[in-house]
Scaffold this active site. Structure first.
Site, PDB file in Angstrom:
ATOM      1  N   HIS A 284      45.520  44.024  35.852  1.00  0.00           N
ATOM      2  CA  HIS A 284      44.692  44.039  37.065  1.00  0.00           C
ATOM      3  C   HIS A 284      45.236  43.073  38.104  1.00  0.00           C
ATOM      4  CE1 HIS A 284      41.076  45.491  34.481  1.00  0.00           C
ATOM      5  NE2 HIS A 284      41.801  46.502  34.940  1.00  0.00           N
TER       6      HIS A 284
ATOM      7  N   HIS B 128      44.528  43.056  29.911  1.00  0.00           N
ATOM      8  CA  HIS B 128      43.548  43.356  28.870  1.00  0.00           C
ATOM      9  C   HIS B 128      44.294  44.125  27.787  1.00  0.00           C
ATOM     10  CE1 HIS B 128      40.070  42.483  31.589  1.00  0.00           C
ATOM     11  NE2 HIS B 128      40.937  42.860  32.520  1.00  0.00           N
TER      12      HIS B 128
ATOM     13  N   HIS C 212      46.164  39.725  35.716  1.00  0.00           N
ATOM     14  CA  HIS C 212      45.907  39.421  34.304  1.00  0.00           C
ATOM     15  C   HIS C 212      45.926  40.713  33.512  1.00  0.00           C
ATOM     16  CE1 HIS C 212      41.966  40.419  36.028  1.00  0.00           C
ATOM     17  NE2 HIS C 212      41.822  41.056  34.884  1.00  0.00           N
TER      18      HIS C 212
ATOM     19  N   THR D 192      34.963  43.580  35.635  1.00  0.00           N
ATOM     20  CA  THR D 192      34.760  44.056  34.260  1.00  0.00           C
ATOM     21  C   THR D 192      34.351  42.930  33.317  1.00  0.00           C
ATOM     22  OG1 THR D 192      37.079  43.765  33.616  1.00  0.00           O
ATOM     23  CG2 THR D 192      36.462  45.890  34.607  1.00  0.00           C
ATOM     24  N   THR D 193      34.181  41.709  33.844  1.00  0.00           N
ATOM     25  CA  THR D 193      33.644  40.596  33.046  1.00  0.00           C
ATOM     26  C   THR D 193      32.456  40.018  33.808  1.00  0.00           C
ATOM     27  OG1 THR D 193      34.931  38.841  34.116  1.00  0.00           O
ATOM     28  CG2 THR D 193      35.977  39.987  32.267  1.00  0.00           C
TER      29      THR D 193
ATOM     30  N   HIS E 237      40.468  34.249  27.248  1.00  0.00           N
ATOM     31  CA  HIS E 237      40.130  35.664  27.061  1.00  0.00           C
ATOM     32  C   HIS E 237      41.168  36.590  27.684  1.00  0.00           C
ATOM     33  CE1 HIS E 237      38.586  35.872  31.215  1.00  0.00           C
ATOM     34  NE2 HIS E 237      38.235  34.619  30.992  1.00  0.00           N
TER      35      HIS E 237
HETATM   36  S1  BO1 Z   1      38.577  42.226  36.661  1.00  0.00           S
HETATM   37  O1  BO1 Z   1      39.803  42.469  37.371  1.00  0.00           O
HETATM   38  O2  BO1 Z   1      37.480  43.110  37.003  1.00  0.00           O
HETATM   39  N1  BO1 Z   1      38.819  42.319  35.096  1.00  0.00           N
HETATM   40  C1  BO1 Z   1      38.080  40.601  37.037  1.00  0.00           C
HETATM   41  C2  BO1 Z   1      37.029  40.083  36.348  1.00  0.00           C
HETATM   42  C3  BO1 Z   1      36.625  38.796  36.612  1.00  0.00           C
HETATM   43  C4  BO1 Z   1      37.254  38.018  37.559  1.00  0.00           C
HETATM   44  C5  BO1 Z   1      38.330  38.561  38.266  1.00  0.00           C
HETATM   45  C6  BO1 Z   1      38.746  39.858  37.996  1.00  0.00           C
HETATM   46  N2  BO1 Z   1      36.788  36.758  37.699  1.00  0.00           N
HETATM   47  C7  BO1 Z   1      37.121  35.714  38.596  1.00  0.00           C
HETATM   48  C8  BO1 Z   1      36.594  34.403  38.066  1.00  0.00           C
HETATM   49  C9  BO1 Z   1      36.758  33.340  39.123  1.00  0.00           C
HETATM   50  C10 BO1 Z   1      38.170  33.280  39.630  1.00  0.00           C
HETATM   51  C11 BO1 Z   1      38.605  34.669  40.060  1.00  0.00           C
HETATM   52  C12 BO1 Z   1      39.996  34.725  40.628  1.00  0.00           C
HETATM   53  O3  BO1 Z   1      38.449  35.598  38.999  1.00  0.00           O
HETATM   54  O4  BO1 Z   1      35.232  34.524  37.735  1.00  0.00           O
HETATM   55  O5  BO1 Z   1      36.363  32.100  38.613  1.00  0.00           O
HETATM   56  O6  BO1 Z   1      38.284  32.382  40.717  1.00  0.00           O
HETATM   57  O7  BO1 Z   1      40.950  34.337  39.702  1.00  0.00           O
HETATM   58 ZN    ZN Z   2      40.692  42.638  34.465  1.00  0.00          ZN
END
Ligand code: BO1
Ligand code: ZN
Length: 261
Positions: A120, A97, A95, A203-204, A67
Protein backbone atom coordinates in the site's frame (compact mmCIF):
# COMPACT_ATOMS: atom_id res chain seq x y z
CA UNK A 1 0.16 -1.27 23.77
CA UNK A 2 -2.39 -0.97 20.95
CA UNK A 3 -5.95 -2.13 21.47
CA UNK A 4 -6.13 -4.21 18.34
CA UNK A 5 -4.58 -7.24 16.67
CA UNK A 6 -5.09 -9.61 13.76
CA UNK A 7 -5.57 -12.56 16.10
CA UNK A 8 -8.73 -14.58 16.52
CA UNK A 9 -9.14 -13.18 20.05
CA UNK A 10 -11.07 -10.32 21.70
CA UNK A 11 -8.63 -7.80 20.15
CA UNK A 12 -9.07 -9.29 16.64
CA UNK A 13 -10.81 -7.80 13.57
CA UNK A 14 -14.33 -8.80 14.71
CA UNK A 15 -13.86 -6.66 17.84
CA UNK A 16 -12.14 -3.60 16.34
CA UNK A 17 -15.44 -1.69 16.20
CA UNK A 18 -15.80 -1.83 20.00
CA UNK A 19 -12.90 0.61 20.42
CA UNK A 20 -12.97 2.08 16.90
CA UNK A 21 -16.62 2.54 15.83
CA UNK A 22 -15.73 3.39 12.21
CA UNK A 23 -14.49 -0.21 11.79
CA UNK A 24 -18.19 -1.18 11.83
CA UNK A 25 -19.10 1.24 8.99
CA UNK A 26 -20.68 0.57 5.60
CA UNK A 27 -17.67 1.63 3.46
CA UNK A 28 -14.91 -0.51 4.90
CA UNK A 29 -11.79 -1.96 3.25
CA UNK A 30 -10.52 -4.36 2.03
CA UNK A 31 -13.11 -5.92 -0.31
CA UNK A 32 -13.40 -8.84 -2.69
CA UNK A 33 -13.35 -7.39 -6.23
CA UNK A 34 -15.62 -9.39 -8.52
CA UNK A 35 -14.71 -8.72 -12.14
CA UNK A 36 -18.22 -9.34 -13.45
CA UNK A 37 -19.56 -6.55 -11.22
CA UNK A 38 -16.82 -4.00 -11.98
CA UNK A 39 -17.80 -1.12 -14.26
CA UNK A 40 -15.40 0.01 -16.99
CA UNK A 41 -15.25 3.82 -16.75
CA UNK A 42 -13.98 5.45 -19.91
CA UNK A 43 -13.69 8.77 -18.07
CA UNK A 44 -11.36 7.36 -15.39
CA UNK A 45 -7.88 8.69 -16.19
CA UNK A 46 -4.48 7.14 -15.63
CA UNK A 47 -2.15 8.38 -12.89
CA UNK A 48 0.89 10.57 -13.41
CA UNK A 49 3.52 8.72 -11.36
CA UNK A 50 6.51 10.65 -12.71
CA UNK A 51 7.52 12.23 -9.38
CA UNK A 52 7.87 8.75 -7.81
CA UNK A 53 11.11 8.19 -9.71
CA UNK A 54 12.90 11.11 -7.98
CA UNK A 55 15.69 9.86 -5.74
CA UNK A 56 17.56 13.14 -5.14
CA UNK A 57 16.69 14.85 -1.84
CA UNK A 58 14.60 11.91 -0.65
CA UNK A 59 15.29 10.11 2.62
CA UNK A 60 13.80 6.71 3.28
CA UNK A 61 13.61 4.74 6.47
CA UNK A 62 12.58 1.09 6.74
CA UNK A 63 10.71 0.39 10.00
CA UNK A 64 9.42 -2.75 11.69
CA UNK A 65 6.09 -1.45 13.02
CA UNK A 66 5.24 -4.70 14.83
CA UNK A 67 2.31 -5.42 12.50
CA UNK A 68 3.94 -4.48 9.18
CA UNK A 69 7.19 -3.44 7.51
CA UNK A 70 6.95 0.18 6.45
CA UNK A 71 9.08 2.54 4.36
CA UNK A 72 8.75 6.15 5.51
CA UNK A 73 9.64 9.17 3.37
CA UNK A 74 10.97 12.58 4.16
CA UNK A 75 12.38 15.32 1.98
CA UNK A 76 11.39 15.95 -1.63
CA UNK A 77 7.69 15.17 -2.20
CA UNK A 78 6.56 12.15 -4.12
CA UNK A 79 3.19 13.06 -5.54
CA UNK A 80 0.31 11.06 -6.95
CA UNK A 81 -1.48 13.03 -9.67
CA UNK A 82 -4.27 12.28 -12.10
CA UNK A 83 -6.48 9.22 -11.74
CA UNK A 84 -9.49 11.55 -11.28
CA UNK A 85 -8.32 12.35 -7.75
CA UNK A 86 -9.82 15.65 -6.48
CA UNK A 87 -6.32 17.06 -5.75
CA UNK A 88 -2.65 16.04 -5.73
CA UNK A 89 -1.78 13.52 -3.02
CA UNK A 90 1.57 13.29 -1.21
CA UNK A 91 3.16 9.97 -0.40
CA UNK A 92 3.95 9.44 3.31
CA UNK A 93 4.82 5.77 3.50
CA UNK A 94 4.36 2.40 1.93
CA UNK A 95 3.96 -0.93 3.73
CA UNK A 96 3.08 -4.56 3.17
CA UNK A 97 0.48 -7.11 4.26
CA UNK A 98 1.46 -10.79 4.05
CA UNK A 99 0.56 -14.25 5.36
CA UNK A 100 2.18 -17.24 6.99
CA UNK A 101 1.95 -19.08 3.70
CA UNK A 102 1.94 -18.13 0.01
CA UNK A 103 -1.79 -18.95 -0.30
CA UNK A 104 -2.82 -15.96 1.85
CA UNK A 105 -1.68 -12.51 2.89
CA UNK A 106 -3.33 -9.98 0.58
CA UNK A 107 -6.08 -7.75 1.92
CA UNK A 108 -8.02 -7.34 -1.32
CA UNK A 109 -9.22 -10.45 -3.12
CA UNK A 110 -9.89 -10.78 -6.86
CA UNK A 111 -12.83 -13.07 -7.62
CA UNK A 112 -12.32 -14.67 -4.18
CA UNK A 113 -8.64 -15.33 -4.95
CA UNK A 114 -6.07 -14.45 -2.28
CA UNK A 115 -2.51 -13.36 -3.09
CA UNK A 116 0.65 -13.82 -0.98
CA UNK A 117 1.19 -10.10 -0.36
CA UNK A 118 -0.18 -6.62 -0.93
CA UNK A 119 1.70 -3.30 -0.89
CA UNK A 120 0.00 0.00 0.00
CA UNK A 121 1.34 3.39 -1.06
CA UNK A 122 -0.29 5.77 1.41
CA UNK A 123 -0.94 9.39 0.42
CA UNK A 124 -2.78 12.40 1.84
CA UNK A 125 -4.46 15.25 0.01
CA UNK A 126 -1.82 17.99 -0.45
CA UNK A 127 -4.08 20.86 0.59
CA UNK A 128 -4.79 19.21 3.97
CA UNK A 129 -1.11 19.74 4.99
CA UNK A 130 -0.37 16.47 6.79
CA UNK A 131 -1.54 12.90 7.24
CA UNK A 132 -3.16 13.25 10.66
CA UNK A 133 -5.20 16.22 9.50
CA UNK A 134 -6.29 14.43 6.30
CA UNK A 135 -7.14 11.16 8.08
CA UNK A 136 -10.70 12.11 8.98
CA UNK A 137 -11.55 14.22 5.90
CA UNK A 138 -13.75 12.74 3.17
CA UNK A 139 -11.33 11.87 0.31
CA UNK A 140 -8.47 12.98 2.59
CA UNK A 141 -6.38 9.91 1.75
CA UNK A 142 -5.49 7.97 -1.39
CA UNK A 143 -4.00 4.49 -1.17
CA UNK A 144 -2.55 2.80 -4.25
CA UNK A 145 -2.41 -0.97 -3.75
CA UNK A 146 -0.44 -3.67 -5.55
CA UNK A 147 -0.96 -7.43 -5.34
CA UNK A 148 2.06 -9.75 -5.52
CA UNK A 149 2.17 -13.10 -7.28
CA UNK A 150 4.74 -15.85 -6.88
CA UNK A 151 7.32 -16.08 -9.64
CA UNK A 152 10.14 -18.56 -10.25
CA UNK A 153 12.72 -15.77 -10.50
CA UNK A 154 13.74 -13.36 -7.74
CA UNK A 155 12.41 -9.85 -8.21
CA UNK A 156 15.79 -8.09 -8.23
CA UNK A 157 14.13 -4.69 -7.78
CA UNK A 158 12.96 -5.82 -4.33
CA UNK A 159 16.47 -6.80 -3.19
CA UNK A 160 17.50 -3.23 -2.33
CA UNK A 161 14.70 -3.30 0.25
CA UNK A 162 15.04 -6.91 1.38
CA UNK A 163 18.78 -6.66 2.07
CA UNK A 164 17.93 -4.46 5.07
CA UNK A 165 15.36 -6.81 6.65
CA UNK A 166 17.98 -8.54 8.86
CA UNK A 167 18.51 -5.17 10.60
CA UNK A 168 14.83 -4.62 11.47
CA UNK A 169 13.95 -8.07 12.82
CA UNK A 170 12.57 -6.64 16.08
CA UNK A 171 9.70 -4.10 16.39
CA UNK A 172 10.48 -0.36 16.42
CA UNK A 173 13.88 -0.80 14.78
CA UNK A 174 14.61 1.55 11.88
CA UNK A 175 17.17 1.37 9.09
CA UNK A 176 18.12 4.14 6.67
CA UNK A 177 17.89 2.81 3.14
CA UNK A 178 18.89 4.12 -0.25
CA UNK A 179 15.99 5.87 -2.02
CA UNK A 180 13.67 3.25 -3.44
CA UNK A 181 11.24 4.62 -6.03
CA UNK A 182 8.18 2.36 -5.76
CA UNK A 183 7.60 2.60 -9.51
CA UNK A 184 10.76 0.50 -9.95
CA UNK A 185 8.57 -2.48 -9.13
CA UNK A 186 6.35 -1.88 -12.17
CA UNK A 187 7.23 -3.58 -15.43
CA UNK A 188 4.44 -2.21 -17.60
CA UNK A 189 3.93 1.30 -18.97
CA UNK A 190 3.83 3.58 -15.90
CA UNK A 191 1.75 6.13 -17.79
CA UNK A 192 -0.97 3.54 -18.33
CA UNK A 193 -1.28 1.73 -15.04
CA UNK A 194 -4.72 0.09 -15.04
CA UNK A 195 -6.51 -0.03 -11.71
CA UNK A 196 -9.75 -0.67 -9.85
CA UNK A 197 -11.29 2.29 -8.01
CA UNK A 198 -13.68 2.42 -5.08
CA UNK A 199 -14.25 4.47 -1.93
CA UNK A 200 -13.33 2.82 1.36
CA UNK A 201 -11.35 2.98 4.56
CA UNK A 202 -8.07 2.44 6.33
CA UNK A 203 -7.73 -1.34 6.70
CA UNK A 204 -6.52 -1.00 10.32
CA UNK A 205 -8.02 0.88 13.26
CA UNK A 206 -9.22 3.63 13.34
CA UNK A 207 -10.70 2.42 9.96
CA UNK A 208 -11.67 5.96 8.91
CA UNK A 209 -13.74 6.01 5.72
CA UNK A 210 -11.58 8.66 4.08
CA UNK A 211 -9.69 6.61 1.51
CA UNK A 212 -9.90 6.75 -2.28
CA UNK A 213 -8.74 3.24 -3.11
CA UNK A 214 -6.92 2.33 -6.33
CA UNK A 215 -5.81 -1.27 -6.76
CA UNK A 216 -3.45 -1.94 -9.67
CA UNK A 217 -4.52 -4.66 -12.09
CA UNK A 218 -0.81 -5.32 -12.73
CA UNK A 219 0.73 -7.81 -10.27
CA UNK A 220 4.26 -7.54 -8.88
CA UNK A 221 6.31 -10.75 -9.08
CA UNK A 222 8.09 -12.11 -5.99
CA UNK A 223 9.91 -15.42 -5.44
CA UNK A 224 9.21 -17.91 -2.64
CA UNK A 225 12.56 -17.17 -0.89
CA UNK A 226 11.83 -13.45 -1.05
CA UNK A 227 8.38 -14.00 0.52
CA UNK A 228 10.10 -16.04 3.26
CA UNK A 229 12.24 -13.01 4.19
CA UNK A 230 9.13 -11.01 5.17
CA UNK A 231 8.23 -13.78 7.63
CA UNK A 232 11.62 -13.54 9.41
CA UNK A 233 10.50 -10.28 11.03
CA UNK A 234 9.19 -10.47 14.60
CA UNK A 235 6.20 -8.82 16.28
CA UNK A 236 5.86 -7.44 19.83
CA UNK A 237 5.30 -10.96 21.21
CA UNK A 238 8.51 -12.14 19.55
CA UNK A 239 6.49 -14.32 17.19
CA UNK A 240 7.03 -14.31 13.43
CA UNK A 241 5.27 -11.31 11.90
CA UNK A 242 2.70 -13.01 9.67
CA UNK A 243 -1.00 -12.79 8.80
CA UNK A 244 -1.17 -9.01 9.05
CA UNK A 245 -4.22 -8.67 6.88
CA UNK A 246 -7.87 -7.77 7.55
CA UNK A 247 -10.64 -10.06 6.27
CA UNK A 248 -12.71 -8.67 3.38
CA UNK A 249 -15.60 -6.36 4.27
CA UNK A 250 -19.10 -6.07 2.82
CA UNK A 251 -19.30 -4.03 -0.40
CA UNK A 252 -22.77 -2.71 0.57
CA UNK A 253 -23.98 0.02 -1.81
CA UNK A 254 -20.58 0.63 -3.41
CA UNK A 255 -19.56 0.36 -7.04
CA UNK A 256 -16.07 -0.61 -8.20
CA UNK A 257 -14.93 1.02 -11.44
CA UNK A 258 -11.86 0.37 -13.60
CA UNK A 259 -9.69 1.89 -16.30
CA UNK A 260 -9.29 -1.53 -17.91
CA UNK A 261 -11.47 -2.43 -20.88
S1 BO1 B 1 -3.89 1.08 4.95
O1 BO1 B 1 -3.12 1.49 3.81
O2 BO1 B 1 -5.33 1.19 4.80
N1 BO1 B 1 -3.55 -0.42 5.34
C1 BO1 B 1 -3.42 2.11 6.28
C2 BO1 B 1 -3.89 1.80 7.52
C3 BO1 B 1 -3.52 2.58 8.59
C4 BO1 B 1 -2.68 3.67 8.43
C5 BO1 B 1 -2.21 3.98 7.16
C6 BO1 B 1 -2.57 3.18 6.08
N2 BO1 B 1 -2.36 4.33 9.57
C7 BO1 B 1 -1.61 5.51 9.80
C8 BO1 B 1 -1.23 5.59 11.26
C9 BO1 B 1 -0.62 6.94 11.54
C10 BO1 B 1 0.50 7.25 10.58
C11 BO1 B 1 0.01 7.06 9.16
C12 BO1 B 1 1.03 7.39 8.11
O3 BO1 B 1 -0.52 5.76 8.97
O4 BO1 B 1 -2.36 5.41 12.07
O5 BO1 B 1 -0.18 6.99 12.86
O6 BO1 B 1 0.96 8.58 10.76
O7 BO1 B 1 2.15 6.57 8.20
ZN1 ZN C 1 -2.13 -1.35 4.28
Amino acid sequence: AEEWSYENTDTGPKHWKEHYPDCGGLMQSPINIESDKVLYDQNLNYFDLSSYSITRGVNMTLVNKGHTAEVQYTGEDMILKGGNLPDDYKLVQFHFHWGEDDIMGSEHLLNDERFPMEMHLVHYQSKLFNFSNALSHPFGLAVLGFLFEISAENNTQLDSLLQHFSKIEEPDIKAEIEPFPPTRLLSGNKDRLDFYRYFGSLTTPPCYESVIWSLSTEFIPISVPQMTLFRTLHNEKNEHLVNGYRPVQALNHRLVTTTRR
